[in-house]
Every structure is written in C-alpha cells, then in structure tokens.
Design a protein around this motif. Structure first.
Motif, mmCIF file in Angstrom:
data_model
loop_
_atom_site.group_PDB
_atom_site.id
_atom_site.type_symbol
_atom_site.label_atom_id
_atom_site.label_comp_id
_atom_site.label_asym_id
_atom_site.label_seq_id
_atom_site.Cartn_x
_atom_site.Cartn_y
_atom_site.Cartn_z
ATOM 1 N N ARG A 1 0.841 -1.197 0.000
ATOM 2 C CA ARG A 1 0.000 0.000 0.000
ATOM 3 C C ARG A 1 0.877 1.247 0.000
ATOM 4 O O ARG A 1 2.033 1.208 0.436
ATOM 5 C CB ARG A 1 -0.910 0.002 1.226
ATOM 6 C CG ARG A 1 -0.149 0.106 2.541
ATOM 7 C CD ARG A 1 -1.084 0.087 3.730
ATOM 8 N NE ARG A 1 -0.380 0.433 4.959
ATOM 9 C CZ ARG A 1 -0.966 0.520 6.148
ATOM 10 N NH1 ARG A 1 -2.251 0.252 6.272
ATOM 11 N NH2 ARG A 1 -0.264 0.854 7.216
ATOM 12 N N PRO A 2 0.352 2.371 -0.483
ATOM 13 C CA PRO A 2 1.144 3.607 -0.473
ATOM 14 C C PRO A 2 1.489 4.021 0.953
ATOM 15 O O PRO A 2 0.689 3.865 1.877
ATOM 16 C CB PRO A 2 0.209 4.631 -1.129
ATOM 17 C CG PRO A 2 -0.769 3.819 -1.914
ATOM 18 C CD PRO A 2 -0.962 2.556 -1.132
ATOM 19 N N GLY A 3 2.695 4.537 1.126
ATOM 20 C CA GLY A 3 3.118 5.041 2.423
ATOM 21 C C GLY A 3 3.564 6.485 2.304
ATOM 22 O O GLY A 3 3.237 7.182 1.339
ATOM 23 N N ARG A 4 4.349 6.924 3.275
ATOM 24 C CA ARG A 4 4.843 8.303 3.260
ATOM 25 C C ARG A 4 6.175 8.422 2.525
ATOM 26 O O ARG A 4 6.768 9.504 2.491
ATOM 27 C CB ARG A 4 4.991 8.820 4.701
ATOM 28 C CG ARG A 4 3.657 8.976 5.426
ATOM 29 C CD ARG A 4 3.855 9.644 6.767
ATOM 30 N NE ARG A 4 4.556 8.765 7.707
ATOM 31 C CZ ARG A 4 5.030 9.183 8.889
ATOM 32 N NH1 ARG A 4 4.918 10.454 9.230
ATOM 33 N NH2 ARG A 4 5.633 8.318 9.689
ATOM 34 N N ARG A 5 6.651 7.310 1.953
ATOM 35 C CA ARG A 5 7.895 7.258 1.189
ATOM 36 C C ARG A 5 9.094 7.692 2.019
ATOM 37 O O ARG A 5 10.089 8.211 1.487
ATOM 38 C CB ARG A 5 7.787 8.099 -0.089
ATOM 39 C CG ARG A 5 6.647 7.686 -1.002
ATOM 40 C CD ARG A 5 6.659 8.450 -2.310
ATOM 41 N NE ARG A 5 7.845 8.130 -3.095
ATOM 42 C CZ ARG A 5 7.933 7.097 -3.897
ATOM 43 N NH1 ARG A 5 6.909 6.250 -4.022
ATOM 44 N NH2 ARG A 5 9.053 6.869 -4.581
ATOM 45 N N LEU A 6 9.021 7.453 3.336
ATOM 46 C CA LEU A 6 10.131 7.823 4.204
ATOM 47 C C LEU A 6 11.346 6.939 3.945
ATOM 48 O O LEU A 6 12.492 7.398 4.039
ATOM 49 C CB LEU A 6 9.698 7.723 5.672
ATOM 50 C CG LEU A 6 8.606 8.705 6.101
ATOM 51 C CD1 LEU A 6 8.175 8.425 7.528
ATOM 52 C CD2 LEU A 6 9.131 10.140 5.991
ATOM 53 N N GLY A 7 11.088 5.672 3.606
ATOM 54 C CA GLY A 7 12.201 4.781 3.312
ATOM 55 C C GLY A 7 12.995 5.263 2.111
ATOM 56 O O GLY A 7 14.228 5.250 2.116
ATOM 57 N N LEU B 1 3.185 -3.108 4.146
ATOM 58 C CA LEU B 1 2.063 -4.034 4.190
ATOM 59 C C LEU B 1 1.344 -3.899 5.533
ATOM 60 O O LEU B 1 1.993 -3.919 6.593
ATOM 61 C CB LEU B 1 2.526 -5.493 4.039
ATOM 62 C CG LEU B 1 2.959 -6.007 2.667
ATOM 63 C CD1 LEU B 1 4.278 -5.376 2.236
ATOM 64 C CD2 LEU B 1 3.103 -7.517 2.704
ATOM 65 N N ALA B 2 0.028 -3.748 5.494
ATOM 66 C CA ALA B 2 -0.746 -3.765 6.730
ATOM 67 C C ALA B 2 -0.753 -5.190 7.275
ATOM 68 O O ALA B 2 -0.924 -6.158 6.537
ATOM 69 C CB ALA B 2 -2.176 -3.292 6.470
ATOM 70 N N ASP C 1 0.938 2.771 14.687
ATOM 71 C CA ASP C 1 0.273 1.577 14.191
ATOM 72 C C ASP C 1 1.297 0.551 13.717
ATOM 73 O O ASP C 1 2.315 0.887 13.113
ATOM 74 C CB ASP C 1 -0.664 1.925 13.021
ATOM 75 C CG ASP C 1 -1.806 2.823 13.453
ATOM 76 O OD1 ASP C 1 -2.194 2.740 14.632
ATOM 77 O OD2 ASP C 1 -2.287 3.605 12.616
ATOM 78 N N GLU C 2 1.007 -0.709 13.991
ATOM 79 C CA GLU C 2 1.892 -1.789 13.573
ATOM 80 C C GLU C 2 1.883 -1.928 12.054
ATOM 81 O O GLU C 2 0.831 -1.904 11.423
ATOM 82 C CB GLU C 2 1.417 -3.090 14.223
ATOM 83 C CG GLU C 2 2.356 -4.262 14.037
ATOM 84 C CD GLU C 2 1.836 -5.494 14.722
ATOM 85 O OE1 GLU C 2 2.349 -5.841 15.797
ATOM 86 O OE2 GLU C 2 0.896 -6.110 14.178
ATOM 87 N N ILE C 3 3.057 -2.075 11.472
ATOM 88 C CA ILE C 3 3.175 -2.199 10.019
ATOM 89 C C ILE C 3 4.361 -3.108 9.695
ATOM 90 O O ILE C 3 5.326 -3.190 10.468
ATOM 91 C CB ILE C 3 3.355 -0.809 9.358
ATOM 92 C CG1 ILE C 3 3.251 -0.912 7.830
ATOM 93 C CG2 ILE C 3 4.673 -0.174 9.770
ATOM 94 C CD1 ILE C 3 3.206 0.445 7.147
ATOM 95 N N LEU C 4 4.266 -3.793 8.577
ATOM 96 C CA LEU C 4 5.366 -4.618 8.078
ATOM 97 C C LEU C 4 6.003 -3.884 6.907
ATOM 98 O O LEU C 4 5.363 -3.666 5.879
ATOM 99 C CB LEU C 4 4.842 -5.990 7.642
ATOM 100 C CG LEU C 4 5.846 -6.937 6.969
ATOM 101 C CD1 LEU C 4 7.038 -7.216 7.881
ATOM 102 C CD2 LEU C 4 5.159 -8.242 6.574
#
Length: 316
Positions: free
Chosen positions: A195-201, A211-212, A253-256
């Motif tokens: 899923r889209p994220g904040r692109r911090l990585g 991934l949720a 929130d927990e995230i993978l």
C-alpha cells in the motif's frame, strides 16, 4: 474450496459432511494431523470435508487489553486450508450471540440443523459453548441422539512437547524461525498487498514496501532477514523487514516494512509473501535520522551476508 460465511449461508449441498471445529490459527502440524484424518474419513464415506472456524478468534473477543498474537489472517488461514484439500469452510462470526450459545444449542443449530454433520473430528483439548462447558462426552451423547459419530485425535507431540498455536507464538516471539518452521512443516510467512506510504524509506535511501499486518497483534516484532515472493512472479527475493510501529519516525500503528535487496520496480498493489528467516535485532527508537540510517545500513549488510550463505529456494 467453498467459504460459507455464517450459519445462515449454509446450503443443502453443504450438508451431510465430515467436520472438525477449531481456531486453526497457523494450521500447524497438529492441525494438519486433524485435516489428514478428516480427509481419510471423508474419502471412506464419500462425503465432503468441512472445517468450522471463528472470526474473530475467541481469544481476540475475550481479551480486553493484551490479545494473543495472531499467526494468520483469515485469508491466510483459508489459503492454508485450501492447500490441505478442505472442501468447505464454515466461518462463524464470534460475537455475543455465539458466545452465549450453550453447548447443546451450538450442537443443534450448527451441527444438526445447519450442517447435518455425519462425523465430527475434534482435538483432545476441544471445548465449546457458553463457558466452555461442551466437551467430548457432550458431543458423543448428542451424536447418539442425532445420528452422527464423534472421534477425538491424539495430541501431536514434537520434541517432547505438544504442538499448539500457543507454543508456536512463543517461538516466534523469540525469533526462533527455524523452530517455527518445524512446528508448521513450512516457513512462517505473512502476506499482504503493498500500500502507499509516506515514502520515508525512499527519502532515507532504503525504499520499502509497506504491508498492513491486519492483526490486532503480530507474533513477530523487530528487524528480520526475509525472503519475499511477489504473487504471479517466479522466484524468491532476499530482503530485510521491520515489523513494528517505527518509533523513531513517530509511528504508532503496527506495520510490516520490507526492503528487497538488489530490486528495482514498482510494487504498489502487488501481493507479497514474506518468509521470515532470521531475527537481526529488536525494534528500537534511535536518537535521530542519522542513527536510524546507519542502523538500516547495518541491517541490510547483515541480512545480505546471512541470506547469501543459505541455499537457494526453488521457485513456486
């Protein structure tokens, strides 16, 4: 495999089955022994197999604060049951109405009026009904009255201890993925769509697929060396993953998060299967972005070194 969502969705073609009941969280070796036995009985009497499960898990319904870690999402569980040849799954919503059913009412509504079960197979620790008062003796009395037989499977012992979802949660919490694979008969895998994220990585130079977890609590926590398969594509990719809440970045929130080594391409919307291989370290809060970036570089180097020393995994 047919999924029956609730007793009201049972059709005439679903009846006269050979059934078993349980949470089946993880579908470990103990569960597999039950499924193998169920399949043998069904073939002998030419009837379909049915696994009765609950959603949410009873432990999730009853635990107000610290719920037990969930080994599989419902979708992952269904995929595992399909792989083991189950014909149909009756998924019952575990709510206050079901929680308040007595053992006798559960038998009447679900097993007799609903599925018209011909044979029932249960584990040696099976309890059901309001306050868990239903047991093997209760089932056998009902079977004599309603015309179905009941059989209990013996405990599955491995390494001198019982194979159970609780034991599996314990070895995963310690990051002992080799022991988990032994109890499962396969590596421990979590799956989900990117899923889209904040692109911090990407901003830190380490692009990640987010991934949720779709769990109230996951059985694994920390930074791990992983293998990753992309649905519809051959082969497994080496990677490093963090399962947690990203405390340095203010997450809650927990995230993978998964970083694939030596990979270029767009993964948004793809389904990933993440196989956990080795726990590298616990998740921690760093003093700043520079310290986090250095830790991520060390994690990648360690994961690359460890995974490169392992035998290649066959494509699937």
């Amino acid at each position: 495999m047919r999924l029956i969502r609730g007793a009201a969705s049972i059709e005439s073609s679903d009846k006269d089955c050979v059934a078993t009941i349980g949470s089946f969280d993880g579908v470990h070796l103990g569960h597999q022994r039950i499924l193998d036995k169920l399949s043998c009985i069904a073939r002998a009497c030419s009837r379909p197999t049915c696994v009765i499960v609950f959603e949410p898990l009873p432990g999730e319904f009853f635990s107000d604060e610290r719920v037990p870690a969930r080994l599989q999402t419902l979708r992952e569980k269904l995929e595992s049951l399909r792989e083991f040849g189950v014909d149909q799954v009756l998924c019952l919503p575990f709510d206050r109405q079901l929680r308040c059913l007595t053992a006798d009412l559960f038998i009447q509504k679900i097993l007799v009026d609903g599925l018209a079960v011909r044979h029932l197979l249960v584990g040696d620790d099976f309890r059901f009904g309001c306050d868990r008062k239903g047991n093997l003796a209760c089932l056998r009395r009902a079977g004599q009255a309603h015309g179905f037989t009941v059989e209990q499977t013996p405990t599955c012992i491995l390494g001198g201890a019982r194979v159970s979802s609780t034991r599996l949660r314990g070895v995963l919490a310690r990051g002992d993925f080799a022991a988990a694979a032994t109890l499962l008969g396969r590596p421990f895998v979590m799956s989900g769509r990117v899923r889209p994220g904040r692109r911090l990585g990407s901003q830190l130079g380490v692009p990640t697929a987010n991934l949720a977890t779709k769990r109230l609590r996951s059985p694994v926590r920390g930074v791990c060396a992983v293998r990753v398969r992309i649905e519809g594509r051959p082969g497994w990719h080496k990677g490093v993953a963090n399962l947690g809440c990203r405390p340095t970045l203010g997450g809650s929130d927990e995230i993978l998060e998964v970083h694939l080594l030596d990979f270029e391409g767009d993964l948004y919307g793809c389904k990933l299967f993440v196989s956990f291989v080795r726990l590298l370290r616990a998740e921690k809060k760093f003093d700043g972005i520079a310290a986090l970036r250095a830790a991520m570089a060390a994690d990648i180097s360690q994961a690359r070194q460890f995974l490169s020393a392992l035998p290649a995994v066959e494509s699937s």
